[in-house]
Scaffold this motif. Structure first.
Motif, PDB file in Angstrom:
ATOM      1  N   LYS A 159       4.648  12.948   4.901  1.00 36.76           N
ATOM      2  CA  LYS A 159       5.626  11.877   4.636  1.00 36.76           C
ATOM      3  C   LYS A 159       5.081  10.787   3.692  1.00 36.76           C
ATOM      4  O   LYS A 159       5.121   9.593   3.999  1.00 36.76           O
ATOM      5  CB  LYS A 159       6.097  11.240   5.948  1.00 36.76           C
ATOM      6  CG  LYS A 159       6.847  12.203   6.858  1.00 36.76           C
ATOM      7  CD  LYS A 159       7.336  11.504   8.116  1.00 36.76           C
ATOM      8  CE  LYS A 159       8.319  12.344   8.907  1.00 36.76           C
ATOM      9  NZ  LYS A 159       7.878  13.704   9.228  1.00 36.76           N
ATOM     10  N   PRO A 160       4.579  11.191   2.509  1.00 35.22           N
ATOM     11  CA  PRO A 160       4.066  10.185   1.574  1.00 35.22           C
ATOM     12  C   PRO A 160       5.207   9.474   0.843  1.00 35.22           C
ATOM     13  O   PRO A 160       6.354   9.926   0.863  1.00 35.22           O
ATOM     14  CB  PRO A 160       3.246  11.023   0.589  1.00 35.22           C
ATOM     15  CG  PRO A 160       3.984  12.332   0.545  1.00 35.22           C
ATOM     16  CD  PRO A 160       4.489  12.551   1.955  1.00 35.22           C
ATOM     17  N   ASP A 161       4.869   8.372   0.191  1.00 37.92           N
ATOM     18  CA  ASP A 161       5.816   7.720  -0.715  1.00 37.92           C
ATOM     19  C   ASP A 161       5.962   8.528  -2.000  1.00 37.92           C
ATOM     20  O   ASP A 161       7.053   8.621  -2.570  1.00 37.92           O
ATOM     21  CB  ASP A 161       5.327   6.303  -1.068  1.00 37.92           C
ATOM     22  CG  ASP A 161       5.177   5.422   0.160  1.00 37.92           C
ATOM     23  OD1 ASP A 161       6.196   5.148   0.813  1.00 37.92           O
ATOM     24  OD2 ASP A 161       4.029   5.034   0.479  1.00 37.92           O
ATOM     25  N   ILE A 162       4.835   9.070  -2.458  1.00 42.66           N
ATOM     26  CA  ILE A 162       4.772   9.768  -3.748  1.00 42.66           C
ATOM     27  C   ILE A 162       3.968  11.055  -3.581  1.00 42.66           C
ATOM     28  O   ILE A 162       2.965  11.081  -2.864  1.00 42.66           O
ATOM     29  CB  ILE A 162       4.073   8.889  -4.815  1.00 42.66           C
ATOM     30  CG1 ILE A 162       4.888   7.606  -5.090  1.00 42.66           C
ATOM     31  CG2 ILE A 162       3.840   9.648  -6.122  1.00 42.66           C
ATOM     32  CD1 ILE A 162       4.143   6.590  -5.969  1.00 42.66           C
TER      33      ILE A 162
ATOM     34  N   LYS B 297       0.840  -1.203   0.000  1.00 40.71           N
ATOM     35  CA  LYS B 297       0.000   0.000   0.000  1.00 40.71           C
ATOM     36  C   LYS B 297       0.872   1.249   0.000  1.00 40.71           C
ATOM     37  O   LYS B 297       1.782   1.382   0.818  1.00 40.71           O
ATOM     38  CB  LYS B 297      -0.896  -0.029   1.242  1.00 40.71           C
ATOM     39  CG  LYS B 297      -1.981   0.996   1.257  1.00 40.71           C
ATOM     40  CD  LYS B 297      -2.899   0.735   2.445  1.00 40.71           C
ATOM     41  CE  LYS B 297      -4.038   1.733   2.486  1.00 40.71           C
ATOM     42  NZ  LYS B 297      -4.942   1.472   3.620  1.00 40.71           N
ATOM     43  N   LEU B 298       0.580   2.170  -0.904  1.00 40.90           N
ATOM     44  CA  LEU B 298       1.337   3.408  -1.014  1.00 40.90           C
ATOM     45  C   LEU B 298       0.591   4.559  -0.363  1.00 40.90           C
ATOM     46  O   LEU B 298      -0.638   4.594  -0.367  1.00 40.90           O
ATOM     47  CB  LEU B 298       1.582   3.754  -2.486  1.00 40.90           C
ATOM     48  CG  LEU B 298       2.451   2.805  -3.305  1.00 40.90           C
ATOM     49  CD1 LEU B 298       2.400   3.196  -4.768  1.00 40.90           C
ATOM     50  CD2 LEU B 298       3.879   2.811  -2.790  1.00 40.90           C
ATOM     51  N   LYS B 299       1.343   5.502   0.170  1.00 43.77           N
ATOM     52  CA  LYS B 299       0.758   6.765   0.614  1.00 43.77           C
ATOM     53  C   LYS B 299       1.103   7.813  -0.442  1.00 43.77           C
ATOM     54  O   LYS B 299       2.277   8.033  -0.751  1.00 43.77           O
ATOM     55  CB  LYS B 299       1.314   7.177   1.982  1.00 43.77           C
ATOM     56  CG  LYS B 299       0.643   8.436   2.535  1.00 43.77           C
ATOM     57  CD  LYS B 299       1.107   8.730   3.954  1.00 43.77           C
ATOM     58  CE  LYS B 299       0.322   9.909   4.528  1.00 43.77           C
ATOM     59  NZ  LYS B 299       0.747  10.229   5.913  1.00 43.77           N
ATOM     60  N   ILE B 300       0.060   8.419  -0.996  1.00 38.95           N
ATOM     61  CA  ILE B 300       0.235   9.349  -2.113  1.00 38.95           C
ATOM     62  C   ILE B 300      -0.513  10.641  -1.825  1.00 38.95           C
ATOM     63  O   ILE B 300      -1.698  10.617  -1.473  1.00 38.95           O
ATOM     64  CB  ILE B 300      -0.303   8.747  -3.432  1.00 38.95           C
ATOM     65  CG1 ILE B 300       0.344   7.381  -3.709  1.00 38.95           C
ATOM     66  CG2 ILE B 300      -0.066   9.704  -4.599  1.00 38.95           C
ATOM     67  CD1 ILE B 300      -0.266   6.638  -4.889  1.00 38.95           C
ATOM     68  N   VAL B 301       0.167  11.770  -1.966  1.00 40.05           N
ATOM     69  CA  VAL B 301      -0.476  13.076  -1.882  1.00 40.05           C
ATOM     70  C   VAL B 301      -0.610  13.636  -3.295  1.00 40.05           C
ATOM     71  O   VAL B 301       0.367  13.674  -4.050  1.00 40.05           O
ATOM     72  CB  VAL B 301       0.324  14.059  -1.002  1.00 40.05           C
ATOM     73  CG1 VAL B 301      -0.282  15.465  -1.087  1.00 40.05           C
ATOM     74  CG2 VAL B 301       0.350  13.596   0.452  1.00 40.05           C
ATOM     75  N   PHE B 302      -1.807  14.047  -3.652  1.00 42.50           N
ATOM     76  CA  PHE B 302      -2.044  14.798  -4.889  1.00 42.50           C
ATOM     77  C   PHE B 302      -2.164  16.267  -4.503  1.00 42.50           C
ATOM     78  O   PHE B 302      -2.991  16.612  -3.646  1.00 42.50           O
ATOM     79  CB  PHE B 302      -3.350  14.365  -5.555  1.00 42.50           C
ATOM     80  CG  PHE B 302      -3.312  13.030  -6.235  1.00 42.50           C
ATOM     81  CD1 PHE B 302      -3.306  12.938  -7.621  1.00 42.50           C
ATOM     82  CD2 PHE B 302      -3.321  11.850  -5.496  1.00 42.50           C
ATOM     83  CE1 PHE B 302      -3.300  11.698  -8.256  1.00 42.50           C
ATOM     84  CE2 PHE B 302      -3.312  10.610  -6.121  1.00 42.50           C
ATOM     85  CZ  PHE B 302      -3.305  10.533  -7.505  1.00 42.50           C
ATOM     86  N   ILE B 303      -1.364  17.130  -5.118  1.00 42.10           N
ATOM     87  CA  ILE B 303      -1.428  18.548  -4.779  1.00 42.10           C
ATOM     88  C   ILE B 303      -1.518  19.382  -6.055  1.00 42.10           C
ATOM     89  O   ILE B 303      -0.930  19.037  -7.082  1.00 42.10           O
ATOM     90  CB  ILE B 303      -0.216  18.977  -3.912  1.00 42.10           C
ATOM     91  CG1 ILE B 303      -0.459  20.368  -3.309  1.00 42.10           C
ATOM     92  CG2 ILE B 303       1.103  18.926  -4.688  1.00 42.10           C
ATOM     93  CD1 ILE B 303       0.482  20.723  -2.169  1.00 42.10           C
TER      94      ILE B 303
END
Length: 196
Positions: A63-66, A4-10
Motif C-alpha cells: 500500500k505505497p503512495d508511489i 513522508k512518502l511510502k515508495i516501492v521501487f520494483i
C-alpha cells in the motif's frame, strides 16, 4: 504531496543494485537522502513478466503512495518480448497500481554500452547488444509518449544517464556495460531525488 512518502521501487538488477551491496544502490541512496519510507523490490535478471507475477505481493500489499517501475533490458537480452509487448505489460502494471490508489511512476531503462557489455557481461554470440540498445530506445520512446498522453510521470533515466556518460566517460559510468558503477548509482539517486 507533503510529508513522508511510502515508495516501492520494483524491477530488475538496476533497482537491486547488482553487483554491489543493497545499501550502495541508488534506491538506498535516495532513501537516505530523502527520509521517505522506501522499499526495494529489485530482482536480478527480472523482466516485466516477473514483475507482473509478484506485483500483488511486492507492491499492492505494501500500500505505497508511489510505485516506481523499471524494466525493459532483460526482456531484450533474453529475447522474451518486443518493446511493444513490454509496453503492454507495463500498462497493465500501471492500471493495477492506479486501481489501488497508488501512483505509478515509470523509469526508462538506462542505455547500454554494447562493446563493453559484449566483453564483460554475457559473452555469447546470440546476444546482439546493438539491437538490444535499439529496442531499449524504442521502449523509452513508448514510455515517454504514454506518460505524456496519459498523465503518468516518467523519470527519463535513459536521457539522464546518457548525459552522465558523456560527462564522465563509459569506464566511470558502467560496471560492465549494462549496470552502473557506484558513481552511476549516486547519479541516479540524485536524478530520482530531483524528480520526486
Amino acid at each position: 504531496m507533503a510529508g513522508k512518502l511510502k515508495i516501492v521501487f520494483i524491477g530488475n538488477s538496476i533497482i537491486n543494485g547488482f553487483p554491489y551491496d543493497r545499501n550502495q544502490e541508488f534506491v538506498s541512496l535516495y532513501r537516505d537522502a530523502s527520509g521517505n519510507d522506501v522499499i526495494n523490490k529489485g530482482v536480478n535478471g527480472d523482466t516485466v513478466r516477473g514483475v507482473m507475477g509478484r506485483f500483488s505481493q511486492d507492491v499492492l500489499a505494501e500500500k505505497p503512495d508511489i510505485v516506481i517501475i523499471l524494466v525493459g533490458t532483460n526482456e531484450f537480452i533474453y529475447k522474451e518480448a518486443s518493446p511493444e509487448q513490454c509496453m503492454k505489460d507495463i500498462i497493465n502494471l500501471i492500471e493495477l497500481a492506479q486501481n489501488q490508489g497508488i501512483e505509478p511512476v515509470l523509469m526508462t531503462p538506462i542505455p547500454l554500452e554494447p562493446t563493453m557489455a559484449k566483453s564483460r557481461w554475457m559473452v555469447c554470440d546470440d546476444v546482439d547488444y546493438e539491437e538490444v540498445q535499439q529496442q531499449i530506445i524504442q521502449l523509452k520512446k513508448q514510455i515517454n509518449t504514454y506518460g505524456r498522453e496519459n498523465h503518468i510521470r516518467v523519470i527519463d533515466a535513459y536521457y539522464a544517464f546518457s548525459e552522465f556518460v558523456s560527462m564522465v566517460g563509459e569506464q566511470t559510468a558502467y560496471y560492465d556495460g549494462i549496470h552502473p558503477t557506484r558513481e552511476g548509482h549516486r547519479f541516479l539517486a540524485e536524478i530520482v531525488g530531483n524528480f520526486l
